[in-house]
Enzyme design. Structure first.
Site, PDB file in Angstrom:
ATOM      1  N   HIS A  40     -73.277 -60.211  -5.767  1.00 54.07           N
ATOM      2  CA  HIS A  40     -72.479 -61.204  -6.694  1.00 54.07           C
ATOM      3  C   HIS A  40     -73.440 -61.337  -8.117  1.00 54.07           C
ATOM      4  O   HIS A  40     -74.599 -61.378  -7.972  1.00 54.07           O
ATOM      5  CB  HIS A  40     -72.510 -62.627  -5.951  1.00 54.07           C
ATOM      6  CG  HIS A  40     -71.584 -63.601  -6.640  1.00 54.07           C
ATOM      7  ND1 HIS A  40     -71.863 -64.244  -7.882  1.00 54.07           N
ATOM      8  CD2 HIS A  40     -70.259 -63.920  -6.123  1.00 54.07           C
ATOM      9  CE1 HIS A  40     -70.778 -65.127  -8.028  1.00 54.07           C
ATOM     10  NE2 HIS A  40     -69.724 -64.639  -7.038  1.00 54.07           N
ATOM     11  N   ASP A  70     -65.999 -63.079   0.158  1.00 52.71           N
ATOM     12  CA  ASP A  70     -64.902 -62.300   0.482  1.00 52.71           C
ATOM     13  C   ASP A  70     -65.279 -61.408   1.743  1.00 52.71           C
ATOM     14  O   ASP A  70     -64.426 -60.791   2.504  1.00 52.71           O
ATOM     15  CB  ASP A  70     -64.763 -61.049  -0.645  1.00 52.71           C
ATOM     16  CG  ASP A  70     -64.051 -61.602  -1.855  1.00 52.71           C
ATOM     17  OD1 ASP A  70     -63.223 -62.487  -1.596  1.00 52.71           O
ATOM     18  OD2 ASP A  70     -64.532 -61.382  -2.928  1.00 52.71           O
TER      19      ASP A  70
HETATM   20  N1  ACO Z   1     -73.163 -52.185  -2.615  1.00 53.88           N
HETATM   21  C1  ACO Z   1     -74.328 -51.270  -3.232  1.00 53.88           C
HETATM   22  N2  ACO Z   1     -75.293 -51.429  -4.057  1.00 53.88           N
HETATM   23  C2  ACO Z   1     -74.712 -52.610  -4.842  1.00 53.88           C
HETATM   24  C3  ACO Z   1     -73.681 -53.277  -4.648  1.00 53.88           C
HETATM   25  C4  ACO Z   1     -73.004 -53.060  -3.317  1.00 53.88           C
HETATM   26  N3  ACO Z   1     -72.069 -53.767  -3.061  1.00 53.88           N
HETATM   27  N4  ACO Z   1     -73.711 -54.186  -5.608  1.00 53.88           N
HETATM   28  C5  ACO Z   1     -74.575 -54.192  -6.406  1.00 53.88           C
HETATM   29  N5  ACO Z   1     -75.346 -53.125  -6.024  1.00 53.88           N
HETATM   30  C6  ACO Z   1     -76.411 -52.466  -6.983  1.00 53.88           C
HETATM   31  C7  ACO Z   1     -76.070 -51.734  -7.919  1.00 53.88           C
HETATM   32  O1  ACO Z   1     -75.989 -50.438  -7.614  1.00 53.88           O
HETATM   33  C8  ACO Z   1     -77.330 -52.021  -8.757  1.00 53.88           C
HETATM   34  O2  ACO Z   1     -78.448 -51.069  -8.520  1.00 53.88           O
HETATM   35  P1  ACO Z   1     -79.368 -50.605  -9.483  1.00 53.88           P
HETATM   36  O3  ACO Z   1     -80.304 -51.853 -10.259  1.00 53.88           O
HETATM   37  O4  ACO Z   1     -80.445 -49.672  -8.894  1.00 53.88           O
HETATM   38  O5  ACO Z   1     -78.766 -49.873 -10.690  1.00 53.88           O
HETATM   39  C9  ACO Z   1     -77.678 -53.440  -8.425  1.00 53.88           C
HETATM   40  O6  ACO Z   1     -77.380 -53.553  -7.096  1.00 53.88           O
HETATM   41  C10 ACO Z   1     -77.174 -54.706  -9.296  1.00 53.88           C
HETATM   42  O7  ACO Z   1     -75.979 -54.559  -9.315  1.00 53.88           O
HETATM   43  P2  ACO Z   1     -74.796 -54.782 -10.606  1.00 53.88           P
HETATM   44  O8  ACO Z   1     -73.396 -53.867 -10.476  1.00 53.88           O
HETATM   45  O9  ACO Z   1     -75.453 -54.357 -11.853  1.00 53.88           O
HETATM   46  O10 ACO Z   1     -74.392 -56.205 -10.482  1.00 53.88           O
HETATM   47  P3  ACO Z   1     -73.190 -57.077 -11.396  1.00 53.88           P
HETATM   48  O11 ACO Z   1     -73.636 -58.531 -11.156  1.00 53.88           O
HETATM   49  O12 ACO Z   1     -72.755 -56.335 -12.219  1.00 53.88           O
HETATM   50  O13 ACO Z   1     -72.056 -56.846 -10.134  1.00 53.88           O
HETATM   51  C11 ACO Z   1     -70.527 -57.149  -8.486  1.00 53.88           C
HETATM   52  C12 ACO Z   1     -71.742 -57.871  -9.158  1.00 53.88           C
HETATM   53  C13 ACO Z   1     -69.499 -56.879  -9.228  1.00 53.88           C
HETATM   54  C14 ACO Z   1     -70.121 -58.262  -7.422  1.00 53.88           C
HETATM   55  C15 ACO Z   1     -71.225 -56.041  -7.550  1.00 53.88           C
HETATM   56  O14 ACO Z   1     -72.392 -56.514  -6.469  1.00 53.88           O
HETATM   57  C16 ACO Z   1     -70.113 -55.283  -6.592  1.00 53.88           C
HETATM   58  O15 ACO Z   1     -69.518 -54.264  -7.178  1.00 53.88           O
HETATM   59  N6  ACO Z   1     -69.909 -55.842  -5.141  1.00 53.88           N
HETATM   60  C17 ACO Z   1     -68.958 -55.412  -4.533  1.00 53.88           C
HETATM   61  C18 ACO Z   1     -67.745 -55.835  -4.838  1.00 53.88           C
HETATM   62  C19 ACO Z   1     -67.429 -57.513  -4.263  1.00 53.88           C
HETATM   63  O16 ACO Z   1     -67.639 -57.727  -3.239  1.00 53.88           O
HETATM   64  N7  ACO Z   1     -67.043 -58.032  -5.432  1.00 53.88           N
HETATM   65  C20 ACO Z   1     -66.727 -59.400  -4.928  1.00 53.88           C
HETATM   66  C21 ACO Z   1     -67.453 -60.497  -5.635  1.00 53.88           C
HETATM   67  S1  ACO Z   1     -67.133 -62.116  -5.345  1.00 53.88           S
HETATM   68  C22 ACO Z   1     -65.782 -62.717  -6.087  1.00 53.88           C
HETATM   69  O17 ACO Z   1     -65.325 -62.047  -7.033  1.00 53.88           O
HETATM   70  C23 ACO Z   1     -64.947 -63.495  -5.434  1.00 53.88           C
END
Ligand code: ACO
Length: 450
Positions: A327, A385
């Site tokens: 998140h 979710d």
């Molecule tokens: N699985 C694997 N790796 C992940 C995940 C994941 N679900 N989420 C983040 N990471 C990793 C990234 O690859 C990144 O790694 P790095 O630092 O080695 O490059 C690190 O964790 C940080 O991730 P970001 O994408 O920079 O974080 P951001 O805050 O931009 O994204 C997000 C947040 C979009 C929710 C992301 O965690 C994601 O895509 N999750 C899966 C989708 C999801 O469940 N969305 C629902 C959000 S809640 C809502 O909207 C109600």
């Protein structure tokens, strides 16, 4: 893009004049030897902000923050999140207390009006919402313009946007009474719109709202009843849905809420703004994630396949991510996910589906990921979710409707935020600037010279 390191330094301090004291942050531009004081504004709880509104005028600099990771886009009194400690408050009340002791109508009143209602206020509010739940009959014909296999979110965007073409008496955004009528209409009609979206997709007759039913119960009735026989809505399922609606009702300045505010900042009408919010919510990185979670759990299929998917999620050359994990704001357990997990168990128990394979896969995935260094180091925890899809699945709600129900729940948050923005005397049209890194001015060559 040009980067000049160490050009600007910052220090904090206090400016005083004869009238008042103002804390500030001093920006020193080593490039031209000048310093600038940026006022600090204090919030009631949570991070304070540096007021950069005069930054460009005074210094010629913009701030650069794509994704708004460190930018407060507005001043709000509605929802507070402390992502480090996993805290979510609606108007100051912890989400856990609301989920335990309150209900969606009360939470809606709280979000819209700022305080919990008295018993009489609550009864009046429920009555008013109930008596706005029918749609103008023309809207029933409007659905027929869509393909039956359209995604529910595509239909929702269209139908909610179209409300502005039906309810002309609530379009003056400068009239607080009209704004409240539009707000009530949106909260009241959203279950009918969402349920009819489903009915249209499956080719069944639209079921009209029933005034003796409570909000969540009414929605389930419109989803699953047919004119052929009486339909009984399970009280356990209605209560579980009501809790899901509460948990999704608002979440500060997320992508869809910011979209509603940005659309509304130009003075656009409320129904069009909420349609814009629905469009933003649809994306898989936002509200579409619950749909993606169920697809992922189904693809994993069995507990023994979980390690392979966890390995893929960690592999940077593989685009696969664990859906329902991570998140932008929560760097701790999403407090809503804990309540969701409990609700999932309650629903599966009530439906005698304790052996639901999706739940077994989800629990194993959660267990392995929470022990894995990759997820621990990045502070990736299950989000709201992760469990909602399992609950919807058990309720026989089709996957494509998950995000539509999220939109239904979030509407009260969106419209509360929209109202707050319109009432803010400092409100301006949202107009971000950019860091331009394209071509500078160059001479145009006519077609025959290229
Ligand atoms: N699985 C694997 N790796 C992940 C995940 C994941 N679900 N989420 C983040 N990471 C990793 C990234 O690859 C990144 O790694 P790095 O630092 O080695 O490059 C690190 O964790 C940080 O991730 P970001 O994408 O920079 O974080 P951001 O805050 O931009 O994204 C997000 C947040 C979009 C929710 C992301 O965690 C994601 O895509 N999750 C899966 C989708 C999801 O469940 N969305 C629902 C959000 S809640 C809502 O909207 C109600």
């Amino acid at each position: 893009m040009h980067e000049k390191a160490d050009t600007v330094a910052v220090t904090t301090g206090e400016t005083s004049d004869c009238e008042s004291k103002q804390d500030h942050l001093t920006l020193i531009d080593h490039h031209n030897g000048q310093s600038y004081d940026l006022p600090i504004i204090y919030g009631s709880v949570g991070p304070n902000v540096i007021d950069v509104r005069r930054l460009y005028t005074d210094t010629g600099y913009f701030t650069f923050d794509p994704g708004f990771t460190a930018t407060a886009s507005c001043n709000s009194k509605i929802t507070f999140i402390d992502g480090e400690n996993g805290i979510l408050l609606y108007r100051g009340y912890p989400i856990q207390d609301l989920a335990e002791y309150s209900d969606f109508m009360e939470v809606s009143y709280l979000l819209l009006k700022g305080e919990l209602p008295t018993a009489a206020e609550k009864a009046r509010f429920e009555h008013d919402i109930t008596y706005h739940s029918m749609l103008n009959e023309q809207i029933a014909y409007f659905y027929r313009g869509f393909r039956r296999d359209a995604h529910p979110m595509a239909v929702m965007c269209g139908v909610v946007g179209a409300l502005s073409a039906f309810y002309h008496d609530s379009l003056d955004i400068n009239d607080s009474h009209q704004r409240m009528i539009a707000s009530y209409r949106l909260v009241a009609k959203m279950p009918t719109i969402a349920a009819w979206t489903y009915k249209y997709a499956v080719g069944q007759p639209f079921i009209y709202p029933r005034n003796e039913m409570y909000y969540a119960q009414n929605f389930l009735h419109m989803m699953f009843a047919t004119p052929c026989e009486p339909y009984h809505v399970s009280s356990v399922l209605a209560r579980a849905l009501d809790r899901i609606l509460m948990l999704h009702a608002d979440h500060e300045q997320n992508a869809s809420t910011s979209t509603v505010r940005l659309a509304g900042s130009s003075g656009a009408n409320p129904f069009a703004c909420i349609a814009a919010g629905i469009a933003s919510l649809w994306g898989p990185a936002h509200g579409g994630a619950n749909e993606a979670v169920v697809s992922m759990l189904t693809a994993i299929g069995d507990k023994c396949n979980v390690p392979e998917y966890v390995r893929r999620a960690k592999d940077k050359s593989d685009p696969f991510r664990l859906m329902g994990f991570g998140h932008r704001v929560y760097k701790n357990y999403d407090p809503r996910a804990k309540i969701m997990q409990r609700t999932a168990h309650e629903v599966l128990d009530a439906l005698d589906k304790k052996d639901e394979p999706l739940l077994a896969v989800a629990l194993e995935l959660e267990r392995i990921a929470l022990e894995d260094e990759y997820f621990v180091k990045r502070r990736l925890y299950p989000n709201v979710d992760f469990y909602s899809g399992i609950i919807f699945n058990a309720m026989r709600i089709p996957t494509t409707m998950f995000t539509a129900i999220f939109a239904l729940a979030r509407t009260v948050g969106w419209i509360s935020q929209w109202n707050e923005m319109i009432e803010d005397p400092g409100q301006k049209i949202g107009r971000p600037r950019q860091l331009y890194s394209g071509q500078g001015p160059r001479s145009f060559k006519r077609l025959n010279q290229r």
